[in-house]
Design an enzyme around this catalytic site. Structure first.
Site, PDB file in Angstrom:
ATOM      1  CD  GLU A 276     -28.218  40.105  44.692  1.00 31.22           C
ATOM      2  OE1 GLU A 276     -28.916  39.615  43.947  1.00 31.22           O
ATOM      3  OE2 GLU A 276     -26.990  40.690  44.074  1.00 31.22           O
ATOM      4  CG  ASP A 318       3.921  34.482  77.874  1.00 30.42           C
ATOM      5  OD1 ASP A 318       4.851  34.376  77.792  1.00 30.42           O
ATOM      6  OD2 ASP A 318       3.100  34.538  79.068  1.00 30.42           O
ATOM      7  CG  ASP A 580      -3.554  32.045  79.791  1.00 29.01           C
ATOM      8  OD1 ASP A 580      -2.703  32.890  80.125  1.00 29.01           O
ATOM      9  OD2 ASP A 580      -3.070  30.887  79.961  1.00 29.01           O
ATOM     10  CG  ASN A 648     -23.066  37.340  31.512  1.00 28.76           C
ATOM     11  OD1 ASN A 648     -22.218  37.229  30.537  1.00 28.76           O
ATOM     12  ND2 ASN A 648     -23.550  36.515  32.296  1.00 28.76           N
ATOM     13  CG  ASN A 673     -28.960  39.176  40.091  1.00 34.93           C
ATOM     14  OD1 ASN A 673     -27.668  38.884  40.030  1.00 34.93           O
ATOM     15  ND2 ASN A 673     -29.564  39.508  41.122  1.00 34.93           N
TER      16      ASN A 673
END
Length: 834
Positions: A276, A318, A580, A648, A673
């Site tokens: 999360e 370029d 550009d 775990n 957690n």
């Protein structure tokens, strides 16, 4: 247009024809505003596997009363979706900006009358009058021209004005394809530098080259390599989580632990497995990276582009301004024997300062080369350039002598010469002309742009007007050779990029001869060259086979640039593109990383992900390193989850099947957690090893899976050893067992960061960032103290005897040593691990 006679240039189209063609081809509009439905668009942004996982985790957190955690998750989900939503309007704004650069009216000839009409009413077949300063309103064919030069940099990126000729054909072919290299064609969005012309419109609106660019910009941007990798990773985690949660629920329910309790336990594991904090870690890491990059003159418009910057393995650019100085210089003036010619330099200088009709970059280059004393010279007249002659002249007096100085295309100068400078006899004949042409060809083959010069003495008269008929029986003087020279710093910068395992591919609208010359000057190995004409003849499969072993693409159009980049992406590369100009906008959008410069056109800057304050490859190199550091720290968080968190959770699956009680209560899992997540928030500020940024980074699901197998297995083995120690040796009851495994679990989960954050031996050869050290040690101490506090009692923890604490401490140390050995084994056998 269809096969038909051309429009009469004297009368133009009739009103009836205009109405017909408007109906047939539509308005000359390159961009139609698409009405977006905001609510529908916003909902679509939640269609993401990782967001689904986070939404599920937030609901479960609410169910368990963890409202703060649930609110944080919801905020992260909303921020992610809203950022994506607002970015959807970016393409539309860029396309609108592009439209503003095109003229709003055009001068046409219709029904025998010359008049101004709105741009959108222009149709194929219209006769358009153009003069200096005009922006060309459609793709056209030249039918008459006088000293007509066009700046095509909007489409090609090259600043040299291009001379346009008269097209002598009488009909248009059905599928007429105008090419930028055609000297008889002019294109929408380009501008007239000098002269006048009468042109006939061939393509309008979206069919024009400029229209195709606008259409590309208004389309939805395809996912980048990082976004694709993240999506695959999210789906991978989602599937793994679902399998584990279903297994845990079914096993516990079958063992008679209650359907509701089994569901709550399985749901808690789901939250534990969910990464999360990944959006937060990514955002913070990217923010850190963007601040560091800003200090090195690299500005990020899109934070996520840092990750793509780090995984970039091919840079397309370029040559102009990147490999070259982006300014034309006079390199040398020579005679036909390639010897320095001071007289050629003098006449070139006089011609450049006295011509008033047109100042080209070549004139500027001559004057910048060095100021000369011309006080004794007085201008009498000038004979302007025209297409038929392809040359121009000035007439000057110098202390009682009058002569004509003529410059132009070498072939046109050869045609009017009768002798060489320094000779009194007419000897500019076959052998001498051949030698002069050989010198011209040699200079051209080296990439020089070449002008030739000749002079002629004339009698001093009262008259001040001269005609081009005077350009005969002249004395050939020599050549002036011009070049946009290579950047002195480019060679070292290219070596630095090569050391970072980034391949350079040059994609330019200029000639292959000039581009190869620049490459040779910079010691760039030329692996292969392709030109636009050849690319058009190839299928995607044929071109893909050529791409890997080709590093020069010359005379290419904007659409060809985009095609090259997309095919490279299909071959598995993360592609950066540096440009550009307006012509670069579509490919900037298509690339995984669009890079523009601060002095680029607005459209290019708005389309790009990254803007360089200086068009310098050294700056780019610094940005790549920062991007890789940022990506590396993001991968650390992911690998942390794989190495211990998943281990775990695997252990919980097994323990729930063999123990008569839950190995940890659902609230304890969520607290575990929560602490683990806090410890990870400092990863964005972690140090990175030098070798970790030498290779492009990327998502590799196969390696991630192997990572789970190796490190998850090690973690689970020690978890089961802990189970045996606590239940089989010390015979602890449920609450003591849960407390013991809680402190072992959080210690192994958090402290393993020191092992997996580096391929080196931790502490001795690689030191973590100070905030990583503080947060990691602090969280472990907090967790181990918790059972002795009021919070511990609320979470159903019981204090443990010192002997058990000492045993767990020893087990954690052994785990970290074994994890270090496993790391050595893993990287030795899976060297491409992220």
């Amino acid at each position: 247009m269809s096969n038909q006679k051309r429009t009469d240039p004297n009368t133009g189209l009739t009103s009836i024809e205009v109405k017909k063609y408007l109906s047939q081809y539509g308005e000359n509009t390159i961009y139609h505003r698409k009405k977006l439905k905001p609510f529908v668009l916003l909902l679509s942004k939640f269609n993401n596997p990782l967001l689904f996982l986070l939404m599920g985790a937030s609901l479960i957190s609410f169910f368990f009363g963890q409202r703060v955690n649930a609110i944080i998750l919801i905020v992260m989900i909303l921020i992610s979706a809203l950022l994506d939503f607002f970015n959807s309007y970016k393409s539309e704004k860029v396309a609108e900006k592009l439209v503003e650069s095109v003229a709003s009216t055009a001068t046409v000839r219709r029904d025998g009358i010359t008049k101004e009409i709105p741009l959108h009413n222009l149709v194929p077949g219209d006769i358009v009058l153009l003069s200096a300063g005009d922006v060309i309103p459609a793709d056209c064919i030249v039918i008459s021209a006088d000293d007509f030069f066009v700046n095509q940099s909007a489409l090609t990126g090259e600043s040299f004005p291009v001379e346009k000729f008269i097209d002598k054909d009488d009909v248009f072919p059905e599928d007429m394809i105008l090419k930028l290299s055609d000297n008889t064609a002019v294109f929408m969005g380009t501008s007239v530098v000098t002269g006048t012309a009468l042109v006939e419109v061939v393509k309008t609106g979206a069919s024009a080259e400029f229209g195709k660019i606008a259409d590309k910009l208004s389309s939805t941007r395809e996912q980048t390599s990082f976004e694709i990798g993240l999506k695959r990773f999210s789906i991978f985690i989602l599937r793994l989580t679902l399998v584990m949660v279903i297994f845990v629920f079914v096993v516990n329910a079958l063992y008679g632990k209650g359907v509701l309790d089994s569901f709550l336990f399985a749901a808690a594991i789901a939250v534990g497995l969910t990464p999360e904090l990944l959006p937060v870690i990514m955002t913070v890491t990217l923010s850190h990276g963007s601040l560091r990059m800003a200090k090195k003159e690299v500005i990020l418009k899109n934070l996520a582009s840092v990750q793509n910057f780090g995984s970039m393995d091919i840079l397309c650019t370029d040559k102009t301004g990147t490999l070259t100085e982006d300014k034309i210089e006079l390199i040398k003036c020579v005679n036909i024997s390639d010897e320095d010619s001071k007289s050629t330099l003098l006449y070139a200088y006089l011609s450049s300062i006295h011509h008033t009709a047109r100042k080209s970059p070549l004139d500027d280059a001559i004057q910048v080369h060095g100021k000369m004393d011309t006080s004794n010279f007085k201008k009498i007249d000038e004979i302007p350039f025209d297409f038929e002659r392809r040359r121009e002249s000035i007439v000057v007096d110098n202390n009682g002598e009058r002569f004509i100085i003529t410059k132009g295309a070498p072939e046109s100068i050869f045609a009017v010469c009768s002798k060489l400078e320094g000779d009194d006899v007419d000897n500019f004949k076959e052998d001498i002309i051949k030698k002069a042409k050989e010198e011209y060809d040699r200079l051209s083959s080296e990439g020089f742009r070449v002008l030739a010069y000749a002079i002629k003495k004339v009698e001093i008269e009262e008259r001040v007007k001269y005609k081009n008929q005077e350009e005969e029986s002249m004395t050939f003087v020599g050549f002036a050779a011009f070049l946009d020279p290579p950047k002195k710093s480019a060679s070292n910068a290219l070596q630095e990029l090569e050391n970072l395992n980034i391949k350079l591919k040059i994609i330019t609208g200029d000639s292959e001869i000039l581009t190869e010359r620049i490459c040779r000057d910079l010691d760039i190995k030329i692996e292969g060259t392709l030109v636009g004409g050849d690319i058009d003849k190839m299928t995607d499969e044929e071109l893909s086979l050529k791409l890997e072993n080709t590093n020069i693409f010359a005379r290419v159009s904007p659409m060809q640039k985009e095609r090259i980049v997309k095919l490279l992406q299909k071959l598995g590369h993360t592609v950066g593109y540096m440009g550009d100009g307006i012509n670069d906008a579509p490919v900037l959008k298509a690339a995984d990383v669009g890079i523009s410069v601060n002095n680029g056109v607005d459209v290019a800057k708005e389309t790009a992900d990254i803007i360089l304050m200086n068009k310098n490859l050294h700056v780019l190199k610094d940005g790549v390193i920062e991007g890789r550091k940022t990506f590396q720290n993001t991968l650390k968080y992911i690998k942390m989850g794989f190495s211990s968190n998943f281990g775990n959770m695997f252990s919980m699956m097994g323990a729930s099947a063999i123990l008569p009680f839950f190995p940890m209560l659902s609230t304890q899992i969520l607290f575990n957690n929560f602490l683990y997540d806090i410890s990870q928030t400092t990863i964005p500020a972690d140090n990175t090893d030098i070798e970790s940024v030498k290779e492009p980074l990327g998502w590799n699901m196969k390696v991630f899976f192997k990572y789970i197998i190796v490190f998850g297995l090690v973690s689970s083995i020690f978890d089961f050893l802990t189970f045996y120690l606590l239940y089989g040796v010390f015979h602890l009851n449920a609450s003591h067992f849960q407390t013991g495994w809680f402190i072992e679990s959080i210690a192994t989960q958090v402290l393993v960061i020191f092992v997996i954050r580096t391929k080196r031996i931790p502490f001795f050869r690689s030191t973590a960032g100070k905030w990583v050290i503080f947060s990691t040690i602090g969280i472990v101490l907090l967790a181990w103290i918790t059972p002795y506090t009021i919070l511990g009692r609320l979470l159903s923890f019981d204090p443990l005897p010192p002997v058990i604490i000492a045993s767990i401490f020893g087990l954690v140390l052994i785990y970290l040593l074994v994890a270090e050995v496993a790391k050595y084994f893993f990287y030795r056998h899976f060297t491409k691990a992220p």
